[in-house]
Design an enzyme around this catalytic site. Structure first.
Site, PDB file in Angstrom:
ATOM      1  N   GLY A   1    -132.562  61.819 -45.559  1.00  9.20           N
ATOM      2  CA  GLY A   1    -131.746  62.577 -46.506  1.00  9.20           C
ATOM      3  C   GLY A   1    -130.252  62.468 -46.352  1.00  9.20           C
ATOM      4  O   GLY A   1    -129.513  63.038 -47.175  1.00  9.20           O
TER       5      GLY A   1
ATOM      6  N   PRO B   1    -134.438  57.628 -42.355  1.00  8.80           N
ATOM      7  CA  PRO B   1    -133.384  57.409 -43.345  1.00  8.80           C
ATOM      8  C   PRO B   1    -133.767  56.342 -44.369  1.00  8.80           C
ATOM      9  O   PRO B   1    -134.391  55.335 -44.037  1.00  8.80           O
ATOM     10  CB  PRO B   1    -132.210  56.918 -42.491  1.00  8.80           C
ATOM     11  CG  PRO B   1    -132.874  56.195 -41.357  1.00  8.80           C
ATOM     12  CD  PRO B   1    -134.178  56.914 -41.091  1.00  8.80           C
ATOM     13  N   GLY B   2    -133.382  56.558 -45.618  1.00  7.58           N
ATOM     14  CA  GLY B   2    -133.593  55.561 -46.665  1.00  7.58           C
ATOM     15  C   GLY B   2    -132.267  55.226 -47.330  1.00  7.58           C
ATOM     16  O   GLY B   2    -131.709  54.151 -47.191  1.00  7.58           O
TER      17      GLY B   2
ATOM     18  N   TYR C   1    -130.583  61.406 -62.750  1.00  5.21           N
ATOM     19  CA  TYR C   1    -129.936  62.415 -61.895  1.00  5.21           C
ATOM     20  C   TYR C   1    -128.471  62.653 -62.283  1.00  5.21           C
ATOM     21  O   TYR C   1    -127.740  63.260 -61.489  1.00  5.21           O
ATOM     22  CB  TYR C   1    -129.920  61.961 -60.430  1.00  5.21           C
ATOM     23  CG  TYR C   1    -131.208  61.472 -59.843  1.00  5.21           C
ATOM     24  CD1 TYR C   1    -132.260  62.356 -59.579  1.00  5.21           C
ATOM     25  CD2 TYR C   1    -131.372  60.133 -59.486  1.00  5.21           C
ATOM     26  CE1 TYR C   1    -133.435  61.905 -58.994  1.00  5.21           C
ATOM     27  CE2 TYR C   1    -132.544  59.679 -58.899  1.00  5.21           C
ATOM     28  CZ  TYR C   1    -133.565  60.571 -58.658  1.00  5.21           C
ATOM     29  OH  TYR C   1    -134.714  60.120 -58.072  1.00  5.21           O
TER      30      TYR C   1
ATOM     31  N   CYS D   1    -132.878  51.728 -76.281  1.00  2.00           N
ATOM     32  CA  CYS D   1    -132.835  52.661 -77.399  1.00  2.00           C
ATOM     33  C   CYS D   1    -133.045  54.097 -76.943  1.00  2.00           C
ATOM     34  O   CYS D   1    -134.050  54.746 -77.282  1.00  2.00           O
ATOM     35  CB  CYS D   1    -133.885  52.261 -78.428  1.00  2.00           C
ATOM     36  SG  CYS D   1    -133.606  50.587 -78.988  1.00  2.00           S
ATOM     37  N   GLU D   2    -132.125  54.602 -76.136  1.00  2.43           N
ATOM     38  CA  GLU D   2    -132.124  55.974 -75.635  1.00  2.43           C
ATOM     39  C   GLU D   2    -130.665  56.334 -75.425  1.00  2.43           C
ATOM     40  O   GLU D   2    -129.923  55.570 -74.800  1.00  2.43           O
ATOM     41  CB  GLU D   2    -132.782  56.066 -74.240  1.00  2.43           C
ATOM     42  CG  GLU D   2    -134.216  55.646 -74.142  1.00  2.43           C
ATOM     43  CD  GLU D   2    -135.183  56.771 -74.485  1.00  2.43           C
ATOM     44  OE1 GLU D   2    -134.755  57.940 -74.545  1.00  2.43           O
ATOM     45  OE2 GLU D   2    -136.355  56.451 -74.709  1.00  2.43           O
TER      46      GLU D   2
ATOM     47  N   TYR E   1    -133.017  53.295 -54.174  1.00  3.37           N
ATOM     48  CA  TYR E   1    -133.494  53.920 -55.419  1.00  3.37           C
ATOM     49  C   TYR E   1    -132.927  53.186 -56.632  1.00  3.37           C
ATOM     50  O   TYR E   1    -132.607  53.796 -57.655  1.00  3.37           O
ATOM     51  CB  TYR E   1    -133.164  55.427 -55.427  1.00  3.37           C
ATOM     52  CG  TYR E   1    -133.680  56.101 -54.177  1.00  3.37           C
ATOM     53  CD1 TYR E   1    -135.056  56.210 -53.954  1.00  3.37           C
ATOM     54  CD2 TYR E   1    -132.827  56.552 -53.162  1.00  3.37           C
ATOM     55  CE1 TYR E   1    -135.556  56.761 -52.783  1.00  3.37           C
ATOM     56  CE2 TYR E   1    -133.322  57.102 -51.983  1.00  3.37           C
ATOM     57  CZ  TYR E   1    -134.675  57.203 -51.805  1.00  3.37           C
ATOM     58  OH  TYR E   1    -135.179  57.746 -50.640  1.00  3.37           O
TER      59      TYR E   1
HETATM   60  C1  LIG Z   1    -137.599  60.066 -49.451  1.00  5.81           C
HETATM   61  C2  LIG Z   1    -137.941  60.456 -48.082  1.00  5.81           C
HETATM   62  C3  LIG Z   1    -137.117  60.080 -47.019  1.00  5.81           C
HETATM   63  C4  LIG Z   1    -135.833  59.325 -47.210  1.00  5.81           C
HETATM   64  O1  LIG Z   1    -134.868  60.068 -47.888  1.00  5.81           O
HETATM   65  P1  LIG Z   1    -133.385  59.474 -48.028  1.00  5.81           P
HETATM   66  O2  LIG Z   1    -132.644  60.521 -48.760  1.00  5.81           O
HETATM   67  O3  LIG Z   1    -133.491  58.207 -48.785  1.00  5.81           O
HETATM   68  O4  LIG Z   1    -132.865  59.272 -46.641  1.00  5.81           O
HETATM   69  C5  LIG Z   1    -137.506  60.441 -45.747  1.00  5.81           C
HETATM   70  N1  LIG Z   1    -138.648  61.136 -45.525  1.00  5.81           N
HETATM   71  C6  LIG Z   1    -139.464  61.530 -46.522  1.00  5.81           C
HETATM   72  C7  LIG Z   1    -140.693  62.287 -46.219  1.00  5.81           C
HETATM   73  C8  LIG Z   1    -139.144  61.199 -47.833  1.00  5.81           C
HETATM   74  O5  LIG Z   1    -139.952  61.582 -48.829  1.00  5.81           O
END
Ligand SMILES: *Cc1c(COP(=O)(O)O)cnc(C)c1O
Length: 447
Positions: A262, A297-298, A340, A368-369, A397
């Site tokens: 997150g 982390p993503g 978002y 077309c939106e 994402y």
């Molecule tokens: C989406 C998700 C993440 C990664 O979230 P980021 O905001 O991209 O870091 C980590 N853990 C879980 C369980 C998730 O669903």
């Protein structure tokens, strides 16, 4: 609330955006470069729209997270959240660096395994895992399953017994804290569908210890995405620490705490989340508990590493009002602005254009939106038909959320690595759009 319009301050200029993106440089002759590779050269060869990811940027951001944890004296495993960008090349790059994977579906599990990720380095999260997905995960021996409900715990116990295996689990606890982020990416409030209510967690943990086929090792939490301050993390981890004390006092063991993902990035001019500050929050709240820790982390490692290249199809003038710049990329490629209200930096690839005085424009796609809008009233250098742009911070994402809406083929993807570049996904062809469609024989004409 980094993702929410309207902003009251002026849009950052091209120079200000480049200052917060050190892997991007504007060269007088070659134009915008990513990790030293001219993006025009990629667009010339591959066309637009095209996603470009900087491999060294991704690597160095993952290693920065790792060293932030090490410097805080913490033993933290890093499981990359595959859903942010699930390309096999990305997963292979991260596997080679020794990182693990956090997955949320059987498809992501198959990808992680295909990329050579050892099963024990894979954590399976997600609010609704099917029986087939659980059988696949337990059969492969994934390192950990984060359980999101009492009901799911019983299902896992039954499947593990059937397979003659033991599933290592944590309980994903919903700590009921507000991550102060966009409503669509908040996950740690009691009203959200995610996790086990805090007040049920201790008794369910005791129950888990009694279930056959289950080895309960601790707790996990994940409160949302694009989090820019440590306060919500500290609040969540303080509650987890309280829970650990409670269950230990009742005689249970806790070996693992999975701290979730997150951490937020700087899309506009908000200061990006700092891994060192996250490490500080983990250390302050959980450092004394003598457990193995993990993070997922993503967005933080891969979001800034990627750009989406597009071209201006039309400059649609509107008298004295801001013109529409109609791009060849659209919401089917990058959904975040529509979904978002996300703000993404937009930078011309041409150094000449980037240096011109900025004026307001609306930047839209051809779908077309009305929601197919990347930016409204954005201060941008003037651009014309044929001008190329990079939409910044689209590594996370981005491509993963693409669709073929309006029969628009999926865009090409490129990896820049060690100063060279390579196509890692060829542009989808129009024929591929319908290759799995079946026209019943009584309807077949010319098809
Ligand atoms: C989406 C998700 C993440 C990664 O979230 P980021 O905001 O991209 O870091 C980590 N853990 C879980 C369980 C998730 O669903």
């Amino acid at each position: 609330m980094a993702d929410v319009l309207p902003y009251t301050d002026a849009d950052p200029s091209v120079a200000e955006l480049l200052a917060t993106h050190p892997h991007l440089k504007m060269d007088v002759h070659s134009g915008l470069m990513l990790e030293g590779v001219p993006l025009n050269a990629i667009a010339d060869a591959v066309g637009t729209p095209c996603w470009v990811i900087g491999g060294n940027t991704l690597r160095s951001r993952m290693h920065r997270m790792q060293s932030a944890m090490q410097q805080a004296g913490l033993d933290v495993a890093i499981h990359y959240a595959v859903k942010a960008n699930d390309h096999l090349a990305i997963l292979s790059l991260l596997r080679a660096e020794g990182f693990g994977a956090d997955i949320v579906s059987g498809g992501e599990l198959a990808r992680a395994i295909k990329a050579g990720m050892p099963a024990e380095r894979i954590v399976f999260s997600g609010v609704g895992k099917t029986d087939a997905e659980l059988e696949q995960a337990i059969g492969l021996g994934v390192g950990q399953i984060n359980v999101e409900s009492a009901e799911e715990l019983d299902v896992i116990s039954a499947i593990a017994q059937k397979l003659g295996r033991t599933a290592t689990i944590t309980l994903r606890v919903n700590p009921d804290v507000d991550a102060k982020t966009h409503a669509k990416i908040t996950t740690g409030l009691a009203a959200n569908k995610f996790g086990i209510p805090f007040h049920d967690a201790a008794s369910l943990y005791a129950h888990a210890a009694s279930l056959p086929g289950i080895r309960a090792v601790g707790f996990s939490t994940h409160i949302g995405s694009q989090i820019l301050s440590t306060a919500p993390y500290r609040a969540a981890y303080a509650r987890i620490a309280e829970l650990v004390q409670t269950v230990r006092a009742a005689g249970q063991t806790v070996e693992v705490i999975d701290c979730g993902g997150g951490l937020g990035i700087s899309y506009r001019n908000e200061p990006e989340g700092q891994p060192e500050a996250l490490a500080g929050a983990i250390k302050a709240e959980l450092g004394h508990l003598n457990v193995r820790l993990a993070i997922e982390p993503g967005r933080w490692p891969i979001g800034p590493a990627g750009v989406l290249l597009g071209s201006v199809i039309l400059h649609k003038a509107r008298g004295n009002e801001a013109p529409f710049l109609v791009l060849d990329t659209a919401m089917n490629d990058l959904l975040r602005p529509s979904m978002y209200d996300a703000w993404h930096g937009i930078v011309p690839l041409s150094a000449h254009e980037a240096a011109l005085p900025a004026a307001h424009a609306h930047v839209v796609g051809p779908v077309c939106e009305s929601g197919d809008t990347f930016a409204r009233d954005r201060l941008l250098p003037p651009m014309q038909r044929g001008s190329r742009i990079a939409i910044l911070d689209t590594g996370a994402y981005g491509a993963v959320m693409s669709s073929t809406y309006n029969s628009r083929p999926l865009a090409a993807e490129v990896l820049v690595d060690n100063g060279t570049w390579q196509v890692i996904r060829s542009r989808q062809t129009v024929e591929e759009l319908w290759q799995d469609e079946i026209v019943p024989s009584h309807l077949a004409g010319t098809v």
